[in-house]
Scaffold this motif. Structure first.
Motif, PDB file in Angstrom:
ATOM      1  N   TYR A   5      -3.871  38.661  25.802  1.00 57.99           N
ATOM      2  CA  TYR A   5      -2.682  38.331  26.593  1.00 57.99           C
ATOM      3  C   TYR A   5      -2.414  36.835  26.542  1.00 57.99           C
ATOM      4  O   TYR A   5      -1.281  36.391  26.363  1.00 57.99           O
ATOM      5  CB  TYR A   5      -2.927  38.790  28.035  1.00 57.99           C
ATOM      6  N   LEU A   9       1.001  34.959  25.229  1.00 58.08           N
ATOM      7  CA  LEU A   9       1.781  34.002  26.012  1.00 58.08           C
ATOM      8  C   LEU A   9       1.868  32.662  25.286  1.00 58.08           C
ATOM      9  O   LEU A   9       2.914  32.015  25.256  1.00 58.08           O
ATOM     10  CB  LEU A   9       1.148  33.805  27.392  1.00 58.08           C
ATOM     11  N   GLU A 262       6.245  27.116  30.774  1.00 60.64           N
ATOM     12  CA  GLU A 262       7.098  28.208  31.242  1.00 60.64           C
ATOM     13  C   GLU A 262       6.474  29.554  30.945  1.00 60.64           C
ATOM     14  O   GLU A 262       6.467  30.453  31.780  1.00 60.64           O
ATOM     15  CB  GLU A 262       8.472  28.116  30.572  1.00 60.64           C
ATOM     16  N   SER A 263       5.943  29.669  29.740  1.00 57.77           N
ATOM     17  CA  SER A 263       5.390  30.951  29.322  1.00 57.77           C
ATOM     18  C   SER A 263       4.171  31.324  30.173  1.00 57.77           C
ATOM     19  O   SER A 263       4.071  32.444  30.665  1.00 57.77           O
ATOM     20  CB  SER A 263       5.012  30.854  27.850  1.00 57.77           C
ATOM     21  N   THR A 266       5.168  32.082  33.808  1.00 54.91           N
ATOM     22  CA  THR A 266       5.724  33.431  33.928  1.00 54.91           C
ATOM     23  C   THR A 266       4.633  34.485  33.795  1.00 54.91           C
ATOM     24  O   THR A 266       4.568  35.430  34.566  1.00 54.91           O
ATOM     25  CB  THR A 266       6.775  33.657  32.825  1.00 54.91           C
ATOM     26  N   GLY A 267       3.763  34.301  32.817  1.00 54.45           N
ATOM     27  CA  GLY A 267       2.775  35.313  32.503  1.00 54.45           C
ATOM     28  C   GLY A 267       1.716  35.459  33.577  1.00 54.45           C
ATOM     29  O   GLY A 267       1.335  36.570  33.928  1.00 54.45           O
ATOM     30  N   TYR A 268       1.247  34.345  34.110  1.00 55.13           N
ATOM     31  CA  TYR A 268       0.129  34.433  35.043  1.00 55.13           C
ATOM     32  C   TYR A 268       0.566  34.421  36.505  1.00 55.13           C
ATOM     33  O   TYR A 268      -0.173  34.861  37.368  1.00 55.13           O
ATOM     34  CB  TYR A 268      -0.868  33.308  34.784  1.00 55.13           C
ATOM     35  N   VAL A 269       1.725  33.868  36.797  1.00 55.03           N
ATOM     36  CA  VAL A 269       2.151  33.868  38.197  1.00 55.03           C
ATOM     37  C   VAL A 269       3.358  34.786  38.345  1.00 55.03           C
ATOM     38  O   VAL A 269       3.206  35.965  38.620  1.00 55.03           O
ATOM     39  CB  VAL A 269       2.445  32.433  38.698  1.00 55.03           C
ATOM     40  N   SER A 270       4.553  34.266  38.136  1.00 59.49           N
ATOM     41  CA  SER A 270       5.738  35.112  38.277  1.00 59.49           C
ATOM     42  C   SER A 270       6.926  34.441  37.619  1.00 59.49           C
ATOM     43  O   SER A 270       7.054  33.218  37.655  1.00 59.49           O
ATOM     44  CB  SER A 270       6.034  35.340  39.750  1.00 59.49           C
ATOM     45  N   SER A 271       7.782  35.254  37.017  1.00 56.97           N
ATOM     46  CA  SER A 271       8.958  34.669  36.376  1.00 56.97           C
ATOM     47  C   SER A 271       9.952  34.161  37.412  1.00 56.97           C
ATOM     48  O   SER A 271      10.890  33.449  37.076  1.00 56.97           O
ATOM     49  CB  SER A 271       9.624  35.698  35.470  1.00 56.97           C
ATOM     50  N   GLU A 274       9.716  30.407  37.074  1.00 53.23           N
ATOM     51  CA  GLU A 274       9.711  29.795  35.751  1.00 53.23           C
ATOM     52  C   GLU A 274      10.220  28.348  35.777  1.00 53.23           C
ATOM     53  O   GLU A 274       9.548  27.425  35.312  1.00 53.23           O
ATOM     54  CB  GLU A 274      10.590  30.641  34.828  1.00 53.23           C
TER      55      GLU A 274
ATOM     56  N   GLU B 228       9.626  41.537  39.655  1.00 54.13           N
ATOM     57  CA  GLU B 228       9.894  40.123  39.415  1.00 54.13           C
ATOM     58  C   GLU B 228      11.363  39.833  39.189  1.00 54.13           C
ATOM     59  O   GLU B 228      12.127  40.708  38.791  1.00 54.13           O
ATOM     60  CB  GLU B 228       9.112  39.643  38.183  1.00 54.13           C
ATOM     61  N   LYS B 243       4.688  40.581  29.763  1.00 53.72           N
ATOM     62  CA  LYS B 243       4.122  41.001  31.033  1.00 53.72           C
ATOM     63  C   LYS B 243       4.383  42.484  31.288  1.00 53.72           C
ATOM     64  O   LYS B 243       3.512  43.202  31.776  1.00 53.72           O
ATOM     65  CB  LYS B 243       4.766  40.165  32.149  1.00 53.72           C
TER      66      LYS B 243
END
Lengths: 302, 401
Positions: A5, A9, A262-263, A266-271, A274, B228, B243
């Motif tokens: 993953y 990302l 940004e990537s 978004t990937g680990y927290v939330s978009s 961003e 999201e 994701k």
């Protein structure tokens, strides 16, 4: 830690970052030479995308093969964007060269709004489908789960273009003249550098890079409208400032750092956050390294 | 001294001109029309007994400004029907119908003004308003005066569900009905168990997504594996797409509009993900198919039921073409149905009393271009709703059931 993953990302961030970097170069070069933040740069990018769309449409109707459409449409976008960049400089910035620094900045904002509305009137506000100019099928099948073929091409093309640009700046006469002008415009003029030509060349090169970025990203996203330049321009400008505005390697690094932030954000927290991550990073770097990652802080001449 | 007095003269003259202009404007503007209207009404009143006063039907909504295209079709629907009943049946319930229109430009503050004015004009029934915000602002005023309002287009769920406005009805399904349909479709028809819910952070998209999430969680049949918001207008959604992929979702329910939807679908398909994509009427737009091309194939989207083949809808279309010489616009059929429902309720109950009309609206079925409808306790039309569409061979096809 899920490395698969993480890798995905990272790849996504690099793809995004390469585009940011490509466009950030236009901001940083212009700033390096005439200390102007060219806010119309995002619109030059947008015009590149529209030119490629129209050229590709005409060539498809005329029955050209796929690869020649890619090359010709890209060439058309580069030439047309470059001529817009050149003209914008001549109309909106050159007459203000002796004016206080705020004037050309306002002029740049005006140019940006003008170009947006100009394209809006000519092309309507609808989203237009942009046919992928790169052949997707039968190419790099095994990695397509992580990166699509177009994304591989984006990274590859950006890298090649940036290497060529670095070589150009380092070894060509124009490149040397650009560096000289960036260091001290008056002195360069005194030793016989044609500063007007250097500035024009800077705008032409920056606009061409934006057009290349536009063809790549429009092919990947598949749609364009008159407003696409705004957000991309803003992000690329952020990348340029992150890396240290005025510095060419800085713009490339800034683009990649921004794209990856940004990537991963978004990937680990939330978009949802961003943009929050992107701009928090910018603020943090400006607090601790006011000149940006690779920028040199100027010694104020008294 | 001389220059001073000259300046004063100039000043006075200027004020006089401004006053004149202002009076002139008011004079030949709305004021004059109002006077004429009042006189007409008085004449009519003199001739008929009190119980047979003309019935005043008001149409309120955006008739100017950038949202006028949503409001003007309602005015036209009312004009056509009022003209029709006056000519063929001598009005409704034995009373001639007069049409009054008020513009709110979809702005809440203008809507309260419009509502106050209509109440002052003693209107009996209101069709409108158009936008949810403006409707909400006006409803309290109608409620205090015991006037029934029926909107062709305000979809905000709260308007009916809060229970604050028993005088409010609508001939359009609310936003949550759409989310409900999406969820039911995903669970019952497709039998999914893992769903990602995305939205574009906007009022409309986020509202829908919140309802979808709530319904999914309440059902207990499926798990929301990702919830999201994405940034509208973004250059690239690859991280979000990764994701979704990692979350193991079988389907994405997206609340928002087609530009973002097409980007997400395209990026998913390019990464060889065959995740099902379900969205709303912001995506049930031909532009979506045009932009996403082959990648759009198989995408589900909910949208208003296609009733254009209903004989009454065909007739409404014909009447509009005869009178205005063009195709009808947004919410025309909804407004047409609203007026029909009101006329029917007045006819059946034999009065314009608040209680009588609202009872009739809730209990009497009426045939409209949207189908045969009546209203539930909350004021939502029963029988008006959404269908699920799927992109098949480059076209949205309404799915059965």
């Amino acid at each position: 830690m899920d490395w698969g993953y993480f890798k995905e990302l990272l790849m996504g961030g690099v793809v995004k970052g390469s585009i940011y970097a490509l466009i950030a170069l236009g901001y940083t070069m212009v700033y390096g030479i005439i200390e102007l933040i060219n806010f119309a740069h995002g619109e030059i990018y947008m015009i590149g995308a529209f030119t490629a769309l129209i050229a590709a449409g005409v060539l498809t109707v005329a029955g050209f093969p796929a690869w020649s459409i890619l090359i010709l449409a890209s060439a058309a976008a580069v030439v047309w964007s470059a001529s817009y960049g050149y003209t914008v400089e001549k109309i909106a910035y050159k007459p203000l060269r002796g004016a206080p620094r705020l004037s050309p900045l306002i002029s740049a904002l005006g140019m940006s709004i003008f170009l947006q509305n100009y394209v809006l009137l000519a092309q309507t506000s609808n989203f237009m489908p942009f046919k992928n100019l790169f052949p997707e099928e039968g190419f790099l099948e095994n990695i397509s789960e992580v990166l699509s073929a177009t994304e591989v091409i984006i990274v590859f093309t950006s890298a090649v273009v940036m290497i060529l640009l670095s070589l150009f700046i380092k070894y060509s006469t124009t490149g040397k003249a650009m560096r000289a002008t960036a260091q001290d415009r008056n002195m360069a003029m005194l030793v016989g550098v044609n500063v007007d030509k250097v500035i024009s060349a800077t705008f032409i090169i920056g606009s061409s890079l934006a057009a290349v970025g536009a063809v790549l990203i429009a092919s990947n996203m598949g749609q364009i409208n008159f407003y696409i330049g705004f957000i991309v321009g803003l992000k690329a400008f952020t990348a340029a400032v992150l890396g240290g505005i005025g510095s060419i390697p800085g713009a490339m690094l800034g683009g990649l750092v921004l794209g990856c932030t940004e990537s991963f954000g978004t990937g680990y927290v939330s978009s949802d956050y961003e943009d929050v991550f992107a701009f928090t990073l910018l603020v943090l770097i400006l607090i601790f390294r006011p000149a940006g990652l690779l920028g040199k802080s100027d010694i104020q001449k008294v | 001294m001389k220059t001073g007095s000259r300046r004063m003269v100039k000043g006075v003259a200027l004020i006089a001109i401004i006053c004149l202009a202002a009076f002139g404007m008011f004079g030949c503007g709305q004021g004059e029309e109002k006077v004429v209207e009042k006189e007409v009404i008085k004449e009519v009143v003199k001739e008929v007994p009190k119980a047979l006063e003309p019935l005043k039907l008001a149409v309120a909504g955006a008739h100017t400004g950038d949202l006028a295209s949503y409001g003007i079709p309602s005015v036209r629907a009312a004009e056509i029907l009022v003209e029709h009943v006056n000519a063929t049946q001598g009005g409704v319930g034995g009373r001639k119908v007069i049409l009054v229109t008020e513009d709110d430009a979809c702005k809440p503050e203008m809507a309260t003004n419009a509502a106050t004015k209509l109440v002052g004009d003693d209107v009996d029934l209101v069709v409108g308003h158009i936008c949810s915000g403006a409707t909400k602002a006006a409803l309290g005023i109608y409620k205090d005066s015991g006037i029934i309002a029926i909107s062709p287009s305000a979809t905000n769920p709260d308007l009916t569900q809060s229970g604050d406005y028993p005088n409010f009805f609508r001939t359009i399904a609310s936003d949550d009905a759409q989310a409900r349909l999406e969820v039911d479709f995903a669970l019952d028809v497709l039998g999914l168990t893992k769903i990602a819910v995305l939205h574009d952070k906007g009022d409309y998209g986020k509202g829908l997504a919140e309802f979808a999430k709530k319904f999914l969680e309440e059902s207990g049949k499926a798990e929301v594996v990702l919830y999201e918001g994405i940034t509208p207008g973004g250059m690239d959604y690859s991280a979000v797409v990764q994701k979704i992929n990692r979350s193991g979702a079988q389907a994405v329910i997206f609340g928002g509009y087609h530009p973002e939807a097409s980007k997400i679908v395209m990026q998913m398909r390019k990464k060889d993900m065959d995740t099902i994509f379900i969205s709303d009427d912001g995506v049930k737009d031909d532009t979506f198919i045009k932009v996403a091309g082959d990648y759009a194939e198989g995408v589900y989207a909910t949208g208003p039921k296609d009733t254009s083949k209903n004989p009454l809808a065909v007739e409404a279309d014909k009447l509009h073409k005869e009178k205005y010489g063009e195709d009808y616009g947004a919410f025309y059929l909804n407004a047409y149905s609203a007026v029909l429902a009101l006329f029917n309720a007045v006819d059946k109950s034999g009065s314009t009393d608040y209680e009588a009309v609202s009872n009739a609206l809730r209990n009497e079925y009426v045939a409209t271009p949207l189908g045969i409808i009546k209203f539930d306790d909350r004021g939502d039309a029963i029988g008006v709703g959404f269908s699920v569409y799927q992109v098949q061979n480059g076209k949205y096809v309404e799915l059965e059931g």
